[in-house]
Design a protein around this motif. Structure first.
Motif, PDB file in Angstrom:
ATOM      1  N   SER A 502      32.064  77.304  -3.356  1.00 48.64           N
ATOM      2  CA  SER A 502      32.219  78.753  -3.250  1.00 48.64           C
ATOM      3  C   SER A 502      30.999  79.466  -3.822  1.00 48.64           C
ATOM      4  CB  SER A 502      33.469  79.194  -4.012  1.00 48.64           C
ATOM      5  OG  SER A 502      33.503  80.603  -4.167  1.00 48.64           O
ATOM      6  N   MET A 503      30.733  80.667  -3.304  1.00 50.25           N
ATOM      7  CA  MET A 503      29.665  81.488  -3.868  1.00 50.25           C
ATOM      8  C   MET A 503      29.966  81.827  -5.327  1.00 50.25           C
ATOM      9  SD  MET A 503      28.977  84.142  -0.708  1.00 50.25           S
ATOM     10  CE  MET A 503      27.888  85.137  -1.734  1.00 50.25           C
ATOM     11  N   ARG A 504      31.264  81.776  -5.683  1.00 49.67           N
ATOM     12  CA  ARG A 504      31.663  82.133  -7.051  1.00 49.67           C
ATOM     13  C   ARG A 504      32.095  80.909  -7.854  1.00 49.67           C
ATOM     14  NH1 ARG A 504      33.368  86.170  -3.630  1.00 49.67           N
ATOM     15  NH2 ARG A 504      32.657  88.274  -4.191  1.00 49.67           N
ATOM     16  N   ASP A 505      31.538  79.755  -7.524  1.00 46.11           N
ATOM     17  CA  ASP A 505      31.873  78.545  -8.285  1.00 46.11           C
ATOM     18  C   ASP A 505      31.648  78.732  -9.783  1.00 46.11           C
ATOM     19  OD1 ASP A 505      32.858  76.884  -6.334  1.00 46.11           O
ATOM     20  OD2 ASP A 505      31.001  75.758  -6.027  1.00 46.11           O
ATOM     21  N   ASP A 506      30.557  79.410 -10.127  1.00 45.61           N
ATOM     22  CA  ASP A 506      30.254  79.600 -11.551  1.00 45.61           C
ATOM     23  C   ASP A 506      31.356  80.391 -12.247  1.00 45.61           C
ATOM     24  OD1 ASP A 506      27.943  78.183 -11.268  1.00 45.61           O
ATOM     25  OD2 ASP A 506      26.620  79.945 -11.148  1.00 45.61           O
ATOM     26  N   GLU A 507      31.880  81.426 -11.566  1.00 48.29           N
ATOM     27  CA  GLU A 507      32.970  82.219 -12.138  1.00 48.29           C
ATOM     28  C   GLU A 507      34.231  81.369 -12.291  1.00 48.29           C
ATOM     29  OE1 GLU A 507      33.789  85.956 -10.204  1.00 48.29           O
ATOM     30  OE2 GLU A 507      31.712  86.106  -9.496  1.00 48.29           O
ATOM     31  N   VAL A 508      34.515  80.551 -11.278  1.00 47.17           N
ATOM     32  CA  VAL A 508      35.716  79.714 -11.309  1.00 47.17           C
ATOM     33  C   VAL A 508      35.595  78.664 -12.416  1.00 47.17           C
ATOM     34  CG1 VAL A 508      37.109  78.074  -9.994  1.00 47.17           C
ATOM     35  CG2 VAL A 508      36.192  80.107  -8.872  1.00 47.17           C
ATOM     36  N   ILE A 509      34.404  78.072 -12.559  1.00 45.89           N
ATOM     37  CA  ILE A 509      34.203  77.070 -13.610  1.00 45.89           C
ATOM     38  C   ILE A 509      34.342  77.719 -14.990  1.00 45.89           C
ATOM     39  CG2 ILE A 509      32.496  75.529 -14.663  1.00 45.89           C
ATOM     40  CD1 ILE A 509      31.386  75.089 -11.797  1.00 45.89           C
ATOM     41  N   ALA A 510      33.784  78.915 -15.135  1.00 47.05           N
ATOM     42  CA  ALA A 510      33.891  79.625 -16.417  1.00 47.05           C
ATOM     43  C   ALA A 510      35.351  79.934 -16.744  1.00 47.05           C
ATOM     44  CB  ALA A 510      33.071  80.918 -16.366  1.00 47.05           C
ATOM     45  N   ALA A 511      36.130  80.320 -15.727  1.00 51.52           N
ATOM     46  CA  ALA A 511      37.550  80.606 -15.934  1.00 51.52           C
ATOM     47  C   ALA A 511      38.297  79.345 -16.328  1.00 51.52           C
ATOM     48  CB  ALA A 511      38.149  81.206 -14.666  1.00 51.52           C
ATOM     49  N   ALA A 512      37.927  78.210 -15.725  1.00 50.97           N
ATOM     50  CA  ALA A 512      38.556  76.939 -16.071  1.00 50.97           C
ATOM     51  C   ALA A 512      38.248  76.562 -17.511  1.00 50.97           C
ATOM     52  CB  ALA A 512      38.088  75.840 -15.115  1.00 50.97           C
ATOM     53  N   ASP A 513      37.002  76.751 -17.915  1.00 52.09           N
ATOM     54  CA  ASP A 513      36.623  76.443 -19.299  1.00 52.09           C
ATOM     55  C   ASP A 513      37.392  77.328 -20.282  1.00 52.09           C
ATOM     56  OD1 ASP A 513      34.844  74.329 -18.947  1.00 52.09           O
ATOM     57  OD2 ASP A 513      33.150  75.670 -18.536  1.00 52.09           O
ATOM     58  N   GLU A 514      37.488  78.604 -19.937  1.00 53.33           N
ATOM     59  CA  GLU A 514      38.188  79.533 -20.839  1.00 53.33           C
ATOM     60  C   GLU A 514      39.666  79.177 -20.948  1.00 53.33           C
ATOM     61  OE1 GLU A 514      38.932  84.360 -21.358  1.00 53.33           O
ATOM     62  OE2 GLU A 514      37.457  83.619 -19.924  1.00 53.33           O
ATOM     63  N   ALA A 515      40.244  78.671 -19.840  1.00 54.32           N
ATOM     64  CA  ALA A 515      41.660  78.293 -19.856  1.00 54.32           C
ATOM     65  C   ALA A 515      41.879  76.885 -20.412  1.00 54.32           C
ATOM     66  CB  ALA A 515      42.219  78.382 -18.444  1.00 54.32           C
ATOM     67  N   GLY A 516      40.800  76.198 -20.754  1.00 54.01           N
ATOM     68  CA  GLY A 516      40.932  74.851 -21.311  1.00 54.01           C
ATOM     69  C   GLY A 516      41.231  73.792 -20.267  1.00 54.01           C
ATOM     70  N   LEU A 517      40.904  74.065 -18.994  1.00 52.32           N
ATOM     71  CA  LEU A 517      41.180  73.114 -17.915  1.00 52.32           C
ATOM     72  C   LEU A 517      40.014  72.149 -17.724  1.00 52.32           C
ATOM     73  CD1 LEU A 517      42.510  75.590 -15.197  1.00 52.32           C
ATOM     74  CD2 LEU A 517      43.893  74.090 -16.635  1.00 52.32           C
ATOM     75  N   ALA A 518      40.340  70.947 -17.351  1.00 57.14           N
ATOM     76  CA  ALA A 518      39.333  69.995 -16.861  1.00 57.14           C
ATOM     77  C   ALA A 518      39.297  70.137 -15.346  1.00 57.14           C
ATOM     78  CB  ALA A 518      39.707  68.579 -17.256  1.00 57.14           C
ATOM     79  N   MET A 519      38.113  70.127 -14.757  1.00 57.31           N
ATOM     80  CA  MET A 519      38.023  70.313 -13.306  1.00 57.31           C
ATOM     81  C   MET A 519      36.945  69.409 -12.713  1.00 57.31           C
ATOM     82  SD  MET A 519      37.899  73.835 -11.105  1.00 57.31           S
ATOM     83  CE  MET A 519      36.369  74.473 -11.783  1.00 57.31           C
ATOM     84  N   VAL A 520      37.271  68.855 -11.533  1.00 54.65           N
ATOM     85  CA  VAL A 520      36.305  68.027 -10.806  1.00 54.65           C
ATOM     86  C   VAL A 520      36.144  68.578  -9.396  1.00 54.65           C
ATOM     87  CG1 VAL A 520      36.800  65.946 -12.137  1.00 54.65           C
ATOM     88  CG2 VAL A 520      38.084  66.401 -10.037  1.00 54.65           C
ATOM     89  N   PHE A 521      34.929  68.406  -8.865  1.00 54.48           N
ATOM     90  CA  PHE A 521      34.633  68.772  -7.483  1.00 54.48           C
ATOM     91  C   PHE A 521      34.545  67.492  -6.644  1.00 54.48           C
ATOM     92  CE2 PHE A 521      32.222  73.079  -8.127  1.00 54.48           C
ATOM     93  CZ  PHE A 521      33.404  73.639  -8.589  1.00 54.48           C
ATOM     94  N   THR A 522      35.042  67.593  -5.416  1.00 56.22           N
ATOM     95  CA  THR A 522      34.992  66.443  -4.495  1.00 56.22           C
ATOM     96  C   THR A 522      33.838  66.527  -3.505  1.00 56.22           C
ATOM     97  OG1 THR A 522      36.387  67.485  -2.807  1.00 56.22           O
ATOM     98  CG2 THR A 522      37.515  66.277  -4.577  1.00 56.22           C
ATOM     99  N   GLY A 523      33.384  67.767  -3.216  1.00 53.95           N
ATOM    100  CA  GLY A 523      32.369  67.934  -2.184  1.00 53.95           C
ATOM    101  C   GLY A 523      32.909  67.754  -0.776  1.00 53.95           C
ATOM    102  N   MET A 524      34.217  67.645  -0.643  1.00 51.93           N
ATOM    103  CA  MET A 524      34.842  67.441   0.671  1.00 51.93           C
ATOM    104  C   MET A 524      36.059  68.357   0.789  1.00 51.93           C
ATOM    105  SD  MET A 524      36.522  63.963   2.266  1.00 51.93           S
ATOM    106  CE  MET A 524      34.940  63.141   2.373  1.00 51.93           C
ATOM    107  N   ARG A 525      36.183  69.009   1.943  1.00 52.31           N
ATOM    108  CA  ARG A 525      37.310  69.909   2.192  1.00 52.31           C
ATOM    109  C   ARG A 525      38.324  69.227   3.095  1.00 52.31           C
ATOM    110  NH1 ARG A 525      35.925  75.326   5.357  1.00 52.31           N
ATOM    111  NH2 ARG A 525      36.303  73.978   7.154  1.00 52.31           N
ATOM    112  N   HIS A 526      39.591  69.617   2.968  1.00 47.21           N
ATOM    113  CA  HIS A 526      40.650  69.047   3.801  1.00 47.21           C
ATOM    114  C   HIS A 526      41.523  70.140   4.422  1.00 47.21           C
ATOM    115  CE1 HIS A 526      40.061  64.807   3.376  1.00 47.21           C
ATOM    116  NE2 HIS A 526      40.264  64.777   2.089  1.00 47.21           N
ATOM    117  N   PHE A 527      40.935  71.089   5.114  1.00 45.80           N
ATOM    118  CA  PHE A 527      41.740  72.070   5.855  1.00 45.80           C
ATOM    119  C   PHE A 527      42.637  71.341   6.851  1.00 45.80           C
ATOM    120  CE2 PHE A 527      39.021  76.208   5.643  1.00 45.80           C
ATOM    121  CZ  PHE A 527      39.731  76.603   4.530  1.00 45.80           C
ATOM    122  N   ARG A 528      43.839  71.845   6.999  1.00 43.69           N
ATOM    123  CA  ARG A 528      44.790  71.291   7.973  1.00 43.69           C
ATOM    124  C   ARG A 528      45.583  72.446   8.563  1.00 43.69           C
ATOM    125  NH1 ARG A 528      46.676  66.104   8.730  1.00 43.69           N
ATOM    126  NH2 ARG A 528      48.727  65.841   9.645  1.00 43.69           N
TER     127      ARG A 528
END
Length: 529
Positions: A502-528
């Motif tokens: 996302s263009m806002r990945d940095d914002e999302v990562i910062a929000a995850a850090d603030e919420a104490g979440l661990a997060m990983v990226f896959t680099g692959m999307r699975h729209f269905r």
């Protein structure tokens, strides 16, 4: 044009000899002259029948390893001549061309040759030329000529001849011609599709898709829609190749949902653990693994008991007695598994409306293939979503890294999210789904719906808090804003897996850090969709 025409002369040339001798004898008893080629002629003669070789009729021997034998005016003239056209009749008389009233041909086994993994040259040699040419000629001239391309039509032909004193009706010949043209179309589709694959053409200029009728269906998605089920001959284990042991005929929706369930459960290797997927309207309402099938089924069922009612159950191991007994505790439409014990089948026998399907194995979820969807005026064709993400493919993007236990649940959630309609949010705890949000226009709504389902199940199970507390959450596509991620955190998720990008990945990562979440990226999307 006369409706009824007699069958006096037949040309038989088949690769599949099933029922050939019986057909030949029945025709001979009606004084039908038999013409034939190669192995077909030998089989008929070995049965004591009088057969005339096509080479005798044409005056040319079979040559070039059998490539040239029926491509001759003596054959095609006999198939194409209009019996009520004076010029055609005169030409037949002048050149000694005898009418052929019946053509029985089944083609070189090209599809079977490809399916067994034969090399390029062997596949090429199994492309029939003379057969399709004769079939098309006879089909075009169905006003006078019968053309049979399927063994299963032999009995219908003999019944027609018996009912009409050795003659066939125009309507019968029309039906045979339609079947014949469909067969040559499917054959050419198989050849062209195979060649496109050999050439690495992902988007050839022209393409075709073919299937063979498996069963007419009572109706489609709704009673006012007609429908039928066709198989593509690929042999991929699943609903198309399964054996139905009991229960009423599968409906359009049953087939669609059963396919979705079996493809999902195949994501989980039976050598590692037992797995169960419960599907409702093509979306999973519960997926889990366990040491045993019954353990996996119970955990999957406890994700959303309400939606599981009337659902489809898929298992990655053969159905056993204990699991069968548990499944029959609730109304279930279909159960599909790679096998079933006699004891399990006996339990299901008491449930007459419950369909049990077994297969010869699980589909290979990493295998290639195409999916096709019709749109107004065209077709959308794409590669099957066989994308796979393993531990080494994940990128930790937050200050906190997932624990090994969290990583296991994240990968589980990712496998499930691949099979959930977008926008997809999947909460998982201890390798079992505890909340699934599917098909919403907003990713935030999917996160909320999944969390609400978990709250409802906690009340039903008498739990002190929803199982989303301490869960892993998967999103099939990136979070465009932090809001969806924060809803997952509010539901109690402690770790996240998503594609990123996302263009806002940095914002999302910062929000995850603030919420104490661990997060990983896959680099692959699975729209269905």
């Amino acid at each position: 044009m006369t409706d009824l025409y007699p069958v006096r002369r037949a040309l038989l040339s088949v690769s599949d000899k099933t029922g050939l001798v019986e057909l030949g004898k029945a025709l001979a008893e009606r004084d039908v002259e038999l013409l034939s080629t190669g192995g077909t002629a030998r089989a008929l003669r070995d049965a004591g029948l009088v057969v005339r070789d096509v080479s005798e009729v044409t005056g040319f021997p079979e040559m070039m390893d059998g490539r040239v034998k029926t491509l001759h005016p003596m054959v095609h003239g006999g198939l194409l001549a209009l019996r009520d056209n004076d010029e055609h009749v005169a030409a037949m008389k002048e050149y000694g061309i005898g009418a052929i009233d019946l053509l029985v041909v089944n083609l070189y086994p090209f599809e079977e040759t490809v399916a067994k993994g034969a090399g390029y040259d062997e596949c090429i040699e199994n492309i029939d030329i003379g057969g399709p040419a004769m079939i098309r000629a006879a089909s075009k001239n169905h006003a006078f000529v019968n053309v049979v391309v399927d063994v299963e039509d032999y009995d219908a032909l003999l019944a027609e001849l018996k009912a009409n004193g050795g003659q066939t009706t125009y309507a019968f010949r029309q039906k045979l011609a339609q079947t014949a043209y469909a067969r040559t179309a499917a054959y050419d589709a198989a050849v062209s599709g195979w060649m496109a694959g050999q050439l690495g053409q992902d988007a050839p200029r022209r393409t075709t898709f073919a299937g063979q009728i498996a069963q007419p269906l009572r109706y489609g998605e709704n009673p006012h829609q007609t429908a039928a089920f066709y198989v593509d001959g690929s042999g991929r284990p699943g609903v198309a190749t399964a054996i139905q042991h009991q229960g009423k005929e599968l409906s359009y929706n049953n087939i669609n949902d059963t396919d979705a369930a079996f493809e999902l459960v195949a994501e989980f290797d039976p050598r590692d653990s037992a797995a169960c997927a419960i599907i409702k309207h093509a979306n999973p309402c519960g997926v889990a693994t366990g040491a045993t099938l019954i353990e996996a089924y119970k955990a999957a069922f406890d994700c959303d008991r309400t939606s599981a009612f009337g659902g489809i159950v898929a298992l990655n191991r053969p159905l056993d007695l204990e699991t069968a007994q548990e499944i029959t505790g609730i109304f279930t439409e279909v159960v599909i598994a790679p096998g079933a014990t006699d004891e399990a089948r006996a339990v299901f026998a008491a449930k007459k409306n419950l369909r049990l399907l077994t297969t010869d194995g699980l589909p290979d979820v990493r295998a290639g293939g195409k999916t096709v969807r019709q749109v107004a005026g065209g077709l959308l064709v794409q590669d099957k979503d066989n994308g796979f993400v393993g531990m080494d493919d994940l990128k930790v993007v937050t200050k906190t890294a997932p624990t090994p236990e969290q990583m296991r649940d994240l990968l589980f959630a990712w496998k499930v999210a691949k099979h959930v309609k977008s926008n997809a949010i999947v909460y998982v705890k201890n390798e079992a789904t505890v909340g699934v949000g599917a098909g919403q226009m907003s990713r935030v709504d999917s996160a909320l719906i999944a969390a609400r389902k978990a709250e409802r199940m906690a009340e039903e199970l008498g739990l002190p808090e929803p199982l989303t507390k301490g869960s892993a959450v998967a999103s099939d596509a990136f979070f465009p804003f932090p809001d969806g991620l924060l809803e997952a955190a509010a539901a109690g998720a402690t770790c996240v897996i998503q594609p990123g990008g996302s263009m806002r990945d940095d914002e999302v990562i910062a929000a995850a850090d603030e919420a104490g979440l661990a997060m990983v990226f896959t680099g692959m999307r699975h729209f269905r969709h």
